[in-house]
Design a protein around this motif. Structure first.
Motif, short mmCIF file in Angstrom:
data_model
loop_
_atom_site.label_atom_id
_atom_site.label_comp_id
_atom_site.label_asym_id
_atom_site.label_seq_id
_atom_site.Cartn_x
_atom_site.Cartn_y
_atom_site.Cartn_z
N ALA A 138 -9.47 3.15 -4.91
CA ALA A 138 -9.72 4.46 -4.78
C ALA A 138 -9.41 5.36 -6.13
N PHE A 139 -8.34 5.15 -6.61
CA PHE A 139 -7.89 6.06 -7.89
C PHE A 139 -7.82 4.90 -8.98
N ILE A 173 0.03 3.64 -2.55
CA ILE A 173 -0.67 4.90 -1.95
C ILE A 173 -2.19 4.51 -2.30
N VAL A 224 -5.17 4.17 0.92
CA VAL A 224 -6.39 4.92 0.69
C VAL A 224 -7.63 4.09 0.34
N LEU A 244 -8.51 2.28 3.69
CA LEU A 244 -9.14 3.08 4.78
C LEU A 244 -10.23 3.74 4.41
N ASN A 245 -10.73 4.12 2.99
CA ASN A 245 -11.97 4.92 2.86
C ASN A 245 -12.76 4.22 2.17
N LEU A 271 2.98 0.52 3.59
CA LEU A 271 3.44 1.68 4.62
C LEU A 271 5.01 1.48 4.88
N MET A 278 6.80 2.66 1.84
CA MET A 278 6.87 4.31 1.75
C MET A 278 7.91 4.92 2.70
N GLY A 314 -9.67 10.80 0.23
CA GLY A 314 -8.57 10.31 -0.17
C GLY A 314 -7.48 10.89 -0.71
N LEU A 315 -7.75 11.92 -1.29
CA LEU A 315 -6.83 12.69 -1.87
C LEU A 315 -5.66 13.42 -0.48
N ILE A 352 -5.32 11.68 2.16
CA ILE A 352 -4.35 10.69 2.45
C ILE A 352 -3.42 10.36 1.90
N ALA A 353 -3.65 10.33 0.41
CA ALA A 353 -2.73 10.09 -0.46
C ALA A 353 -1.56 11.35 -0.28
N ILE A 408 0.94 10.67 2.65
CA ILE A 408 1.71 9.48 2.56
C ILE A 408 2.82 9.91 1.63
N ILE A 409 2.60 10.73 0.25
CA ILE A 409 3.62 11.27 -0.45
C ILE A 409 4.40 12.30 0.42
#
Lengths: 565, 185
Positions: free
Chosen positions: A105-106, A186, A190, A193-194, A217, A220, B9-10, B12-13, B16-17
């Protein structure tokens, strides 16, 4: 989507944003760090068996160096080999391609995550160049050992002198490593999920994707308190605060709580992805549907939640309240129930299957067998505080946690490498060398740690540099013999790994060319070309079924890929 | 699955943060509470008192800044770009940092040192960590402000508006808790 372009070496290994390249960078870095961890363990095990003088390739070993090597061996193997191997390598390489998408995603965050990880490796290793030498207070960094020479305790030291020490560099490296894994985690969650392919619902995901995400998870949830603890410990060293200084009202045991709150879930962070790998491999090479798919997912979630409330079982001998110790014992033993259920499901997958003993299958079987029979069962004993108080400071604990971490990181990691190698390189590994590698690794691994179980039950303390200083301390011939068996096995284990390295790098260029789906497996990554180009798929796949339709009654072939109707 | 409307997505990210951050502060705060419960006198008798009444203005400042951010996000979801609300949020955030920084300098002048003991250690560390979070939150919102100034289409920026906004809410709502624990408790 795009055609695969040949890119230059520098571009591919330093600046590429492609998830497969980043996964490969993580793999190479982890192997590089494993070489350090392996060399350190060779030096100090040689000392334990044959004495500190004239160690081949090293020279004479001083007691202080022994502490530094043990500390850094532990930290490197867990944070710089285990974490990247099972989480970053598998997550990066597998998640996008298994869920049928082009990349993370990123992608840029992914690259930054790798660079941070590389920086943390450099910071850790440069600790050895500091004037006071590398950090030697144990990989768990317990105060007062990790602060004693610094800060308030030594008013003559300046901030600069406190900063350029192995302790500070070690802590900073650990903190950087966590930040890197946070960014990676992260990204995994993401992406899952996406970015899933059309028709791929969560309950159709391959089990390994589930496991990597649950592990992320868990990481985290648990890492926050340890980052807080690391920050406080750094303040103690650099600025002279007194969080962990009993003399000024602080509490050294507070660090142990903060550390193990993370430390126990961390074991599952390392274990779960490799259990996922084993699940994929079992299903593929038994040619059978995965048994109890939903049950396994829910059991893992239960085990993950339970793992957040069992941390104090590492502290039974630290002087915690006995009442609390009983509760933590009970919770620890309860956690074996979900794991027993998972092992049952795995055996159910194998049951009456058409089992093919390929190299990845052998590693997977070896992983599950050694994890369950030795790691899991001895963990059950150690979970009980009544037994743990006697065994905690002995080699029994060493053997126990190596039987949990070695199968999950090394055996599970090798299983994954042998299984997905044809996909990521487009070539096959040599089968015979692979089998020699498996039997060497499996046999020598067991012959290292079974003697250590015995030594531990005999009462061999685990933090002693030189046993010969204490005549009464296990210096009978059979004790010395057991230590020597372990050390010689370790040397053979290390030599065996060179077979793997040879096989790995030679096959990268000279191996037999692999077809698209060499194992006849169902998951989406086998529908991409080998190796997959940038963007993975020529056409994004659509998914119609779950990944484990082997020997489907309606079909002539014994497998049925996820993207076939 | 893909046909359904997805959360960006941002967002969700950042969720989590923020969960990780909550666990981080939970670690610090629980350590602080246990340390204070174990101590004979808390705060220690020989330490100067903290300025409770001036500091409560800071609580109000941060909460008001969050309120303006809320108005801004509410408008943005309707497609109205009202950057003045965002500007007030930024200014209030900076005012908070200035007041807090001045208070720190005062306290150091009073003679509270980090090496004085647990009380000062916790006080300075927790305030400093929160201060760093305020700075990060401000950087996020200022970059958002500068980007929004250039674009007219606010809908494409909606994911980053809600994600950064979430972080600012977290930072501001955390402060009353810390204020209660450090100044009043």
């Amino acid at each position: 989507m795009t055609e695969h372009k040949k890119t230059g070496f520098l571009k591919r290994f330093f600046f590429s944003l492609d998830h497969k390249d980043i996964g490969f960078q993580y793999l190479l870095t982890a192997m590089f760090m494993a070489a350090f961890g392996g060399f350190f363990v060779y030096v100090f095990r040689y000392n334990l068996a044959f004495g500190p003088d004239d160690i081949p390739l090293y020279g004479n070993l001083a007691a202080k160096e022994y502490n530094q090597l043990v500390t850094n061996h532990g930290a490197i193997m867990i944070f710089w080999v285990g974490m990247p191997m099972v989480l970053a390598v598998l997550g990066n390489f597998l998640i996008p391609i298994m869920i049928g998408t082009d990349d993370m995603a990123f992608p840029l965050l992914n690259k930054i995550s790798y660079w941070t990880f590389l920086l943390s490796c450099i910071v850790l290793l440069s600790g050895f160049l500091m004037p006071t030498g590398a950090f030697g207070g144990g990989w768990t960094m317990y105060p007062p050992l990790s602060v004693s020479d610094f800060g308030y305790n030594n008013p003559n030291t300046t901030f600069k002198a406190n900063f350029f020490t192995g302790n500070t560099f070690f802590l900073m490296a650990v903190a950087l490593e966590f930040i890197s894994m946070l960014m990676g985690g992260i990204n995994f969650i993401v992406t899952t999920l996406n970015k899933r392919a059309k028709g791929l619902s969560l309950m159709k995901l391959p089990i390994v994707v589930w496991m990597i995400n649950i592990a992320s998870l868990l990481f985290m949830f648990s890492v926050g308190p340890l980052i807080a603890g690391t920050f406080m410990l750094l303040m103690d060293i650099l600025v002279g605060t007194g969080f962990f200084d009993a003399y000024r009202g602080g509490d050294p045991i507070l660090w142990q709580h903060l550390f193990w709150f993370f430390g126990h879930p961390e074991v599952y962070v390392l274990l779960l992805p490799s259990l996922g790998v084993v699940g994929e491999i079992f299903s593929t090479f038994s040619r059978k549907p995965f048994f109890g798919y939903k049950m396994v997912i829910f059991l893992v979630l239960i085990a993950g939640i339970l793992s957040l409330v069992v941390w104090a079982h590492h502290q039974f001998v630290s002087g915690i309240d006995p009442g609390a110790a009983n509760i933590f014992s009970l919770l620890t033993i309860i956690i074996s129930i979900p794991f027993a259920g998972m092992v049952l499901a795995y055996l159910g997958t194998l049951w009456r299957g058409d089992i093919k003993f390929t190299v990845p299958m052998m590693f997977a079987l070896g992983m599950l067998a050694s994890f369950t029979f030795f790691g899991g069962f001895t963990g059950l004993h150690l979970g009980s505080n009544v037994f743990d108080i006697y065994a905690h400071d002995t080699y029994f604990v060493i053997a126990h946690f190596h039987y949990t971490l070695f199968p999950s990181v090394i055996l599970g990691g090798f299983a994954a490498i042998y299984y997905w190698y044809p996909k990521f390189s487009g070539r096959k590994l040599n089968k015979t060398l692979g089998k020699i590698h498996f039997w060497g690794t499996f046999i020598f691994f067991n012959s290292i740690f079974i003697p250590l179980f015995w030594l531990g039950l005999q009462g061999q303390h685990r933090r002693i540099f030189d046993y010969s200083n204490w005549d009464k301390l296990l210096m009978q011939p059979n004790h010395i013999m057991a230590r020597q068996i372990a050390t010689v096995s370790l040397i053979f284990l290390i030599i065996t790994q060179f077979i793997f390295l040879f096989n790995f790098f030679k096959s990268l260029y000279k191996g037999k060319v692999a077809e698209k789906n060499p194992w006849k497996s169902n998951t989406l990554e086998w529908q991409a070309s080998s190796p997959p180009g940038h963007g993975n798929f020529a056409l994004y796949p659509a998914v119609y079924r779950w990944p484990y339709d082997y020997n489907h009654p309606d079909r002539d072939t014994d497998f049925l890929p996820q993207n076939e109707k | 699955m893909t046909n359904k409307k997805k959360i960006s997505g941002l967002n969700i990210a950042f969720t989590i943060i923020i969960i990780t951050e909550i666990m981080f502060f939970a670690g610090l705060i629980s350590a602080y509470i246990i340390a204070s419960a174990k101590a004979m006198d808390w705060p220690p008798i020989d330490q100067p008192r903290l300025p409770q009444y001036i500091s409560i203005s800071n609580v109000i400042i941060l909460l008001v800044s969050s309120l303006f951010l809320y108005f801004f996000i509410k408008n943005a979801k309707k497609g109205i770009k009202d950057l003045n609300f965002l500007l007030i949020t930024i200014i209030l955030g900076i005012v908070f940092l200035v007041i807090q920084g001045k208070e720190w300098i005062n306290l150091v002048d009073f003679g509270i040192q980090t090496s004085d003991g647990l009380y000062a250690s916790y006080f300075y560390s927790i305030i400093a960590v929160h201060g760093i979070h305020v700075v990060v939150g401000l950087i996020l919102i200022i970059t958002l402000y500068l980007k929004l100034k250039k674009t007219s289409d606010i809908y494409t920026k909606l994911p980053s508006i809600t994600a950064f906004g979430m972080f600012w809410y977290f930072v501001t709502l955390l402060w009353p808790v810390l204020y209660f624990l450090l100044y009043l408790y």
